[in-house]
Design an enzyme around this catalytic site. Sequence first.
Site, PDB file in Angstrom:
ATOM      1  N   LYS A 123       0.861  -1.190   0.000  1.00  0.00           N
ATOM      2  CA  LYS A 123       0.000   0.000   0.000  1.00  0.00           C
ATOM      3  C   LYS A 123       0.888   1.227   0.000  1.00  0.00           C
ATOM      4  CE  LYS A 123      -4.501   0.746   0.303  1.00  0.00           C
ATOM      5  NZ  LYS A 123      -5.532  -0.236  -0.074  1.00  0.00           N
ATOM      6  N   ASP A 163      -6.843   4.281  -4.607  1.00  0.00           N
ATOM      7  CA  ASP A 163      -7.456   4.057  -3.297  1.00  0.00           C
ATOM      8  C   ASP A 163      -8.125   5.392  -2.934  1.00  0.00           C
ATOM      9  OD1 ASP A 163      -7.455   1.843  -1.074  1.00  0.00           O
ATOM     10  OD2 ASP A 163      -7.043   3.681   0.016  1.00  0.00           O
TER      11      ASP A 163
HETATM   12  N1  GLU Z   1      -7.190   0.117  -3.219  1.00  0.00           N
HETATM   13  C1  GLU Z   1      -7.933  -1.058  -3.553  1.00  0.00           C
HETATM   14  C2  GLU Z   1      -7.971  -2.000  -2.373  1.00  0.00           C
HETATM   15  O1  GLU Z   1      -7.850  -1.588  -1.239  1.00  0.00           O
HETATM   16  C3  GLU Z   1      -7.450  -1.707  -4.826  1.00  0.00           C
HETATM   17  C4  GLU Z   1      -6.036  -2.220  -4.796  1.00  0.00           C
HETATM   18  C5  GLU Z   1      -5.553  -2.725  -6.153  1.00  0.00           C
HETATM   19  O2  GLU Z   1      -6.324  -2.781  -7.086  1.00  0.00           O
HETATM   20  O3  GLU Z   1      -4.368  -3.049  -6.224  1.00  0.00           O
HETATM   21  O4  GLU Z   1      -8.197  -3.174  -2.511  1.00  0.00           O
END
Ligand code: GLU
Length: 433
Positions: A123, A163
Amino acid sequence: MATVVKTVPQPVVPRMAPREDLNPFRIAQIQFDMAAEYLKLDPGLRQILRTPKRVMEVAIPVKLDNGQVKVFTGFRVQHNVARGPAKGGLRYHPNVTVDEVKALAAWMTWKTATVNLPYGGAKGGVVCDPKRMSKGELERMTRRYAAEIQPIIGPEVDIPAPDVYTDAQTMAWIMDTYSMTVGHASPGVVTGKPVSIGGSEGRSDATGRGCLYVVEEACKVKKISLRGASVAIQGFGNVGSAVARLFAEKKAKIVAISDSRGGVHNPRGIDPLRAIRYKERAGTVVGMPGASRISNDELLALKCDILIPAALENVITLHNADQIKAKIIAEAANGPTTPHADEVLARKGVFVVPDILANAGGVTVSYFEWAQDLQGFFWQVQEVNSKLESVMKRAFNDVHESMRKFHVYPRAAAYILAVGRVAEAMTVRGLFP
Ligand code: GLU
C-alpha cells in the site's frame, strides 16, 4: 450457521466502553494472530508475517501554484511477496500515517490470498489534503512520489492502484513517469488506469460489483431477498456510489447514503443516479432534495437489512457496535470494524462480510487489467464481469467452508484461509539464504 468465537478474547461488553486501541497496524496484527493461533503457525513464520517486508518513506518536494515549495511525506509499504508481486492502492489523505499504510499493506496480502490471486500485498500513502490542491499540484506531487518510489515498483515487483482520493488520472501520471524513466510504455506498472492507455473495462465499478456478488451469497446464507432489501451506505466516493447504483439495479432499496460532510435518509428509497448528479454539482450528498439529513453515526445505527461502510477505518467500534441493526454488514472500506466491535457483532448474529473479501473485487479486476497489459490483449466488459463473478463467488464459498470447518465467524474464517495460503507459500519456498 456456526458463529462461535473461540480465540478472540471475550470482553464483557460494558456500558462504559473501555479505551479501544484504534491503531490500524496493531488491529491488523490482532486479526493475524487470531488466524495464526488457529493454524498453529510456527513462531518464526508468525514473526515474519506480523511485520511488513519493506517500508519506504520518501520526502516529496512540490512547487505549489503560488511558487513556494512544500515537502510532502509519502510511504510505500510492501507486506509480503511470497505468492507474487506486491499489489495495493495509493491513498491521499491528511490523516495518513505509516501505521495505517502498514495495516493496509497487510490487509492487501490477506485480500489477494482470500480471492487467490498470484500477488502479495502493498500500500502507498501520501500525507496531503487533495481537496485543497489544484490539478497541477496533484500532478507534480504524484510524479515526484512515483519517481521516489520507482526503485521498488514495477510490473513484476509492486503494482500500485487507486485508493482513497486517487483515481485513473493519478495512475496515468504514475504510468507516464515510470515509462519515461524506463524508456518505453509500461502499462503493467499500475492498474486502475484509463482504458485508453491499457486500463481494463469494468475496473472503475469493480469494487462495488464484487461487493454485490458476495452480498448476494451472504443473503442466501441469511435467507434475505436482496430485491427489496434496505441498504445503508456510508461513503459516496468511487466505491460507495458504485455500490448504490449496482444494488439499486438489483432492486435493493438504498435508504441512506453519506459522505465526509454527513448523510441523507429516506426510508422509501433514494435514487442513486440523482444522488451522484447532485454530488457532482454540490460536492456532497448533504442537502439533496427528497431525503432528510442524518449524521454518519446515525446512518450506521439505522434500521436496515444491509449496512455497507465504504469510507475509512474504525467507524464500527465498541462504542456503536451494539447499536447496529443491520443483518449483514459488507465492508467495502478497508478496516471499518475494530476487533472489539467484531466480537459484539458476532454475538448479535450479524453476518459481517469482511473487507478482505467484500472489497476484493477491485484488486481482482486490477489483476485482470495487469494480465491484459502483460499479454497485450484486451477483454470486453462482459468477460471481465463474468470472470469477476466467478472469482468472488468461489472466494465466498471458500470462506463459508472455512467457517464451517473452524466454527468461526466470517472474518476469522477468511483470515484462516488467507493466512494459511500465504504460510503454505512461505513454507514451500523456504527461508533465504
Ligand atoms: N485500493 C484497492 C484495495 O484496497 C485496490 C487495490 C488494487 O487494485 O491493487 O483493494
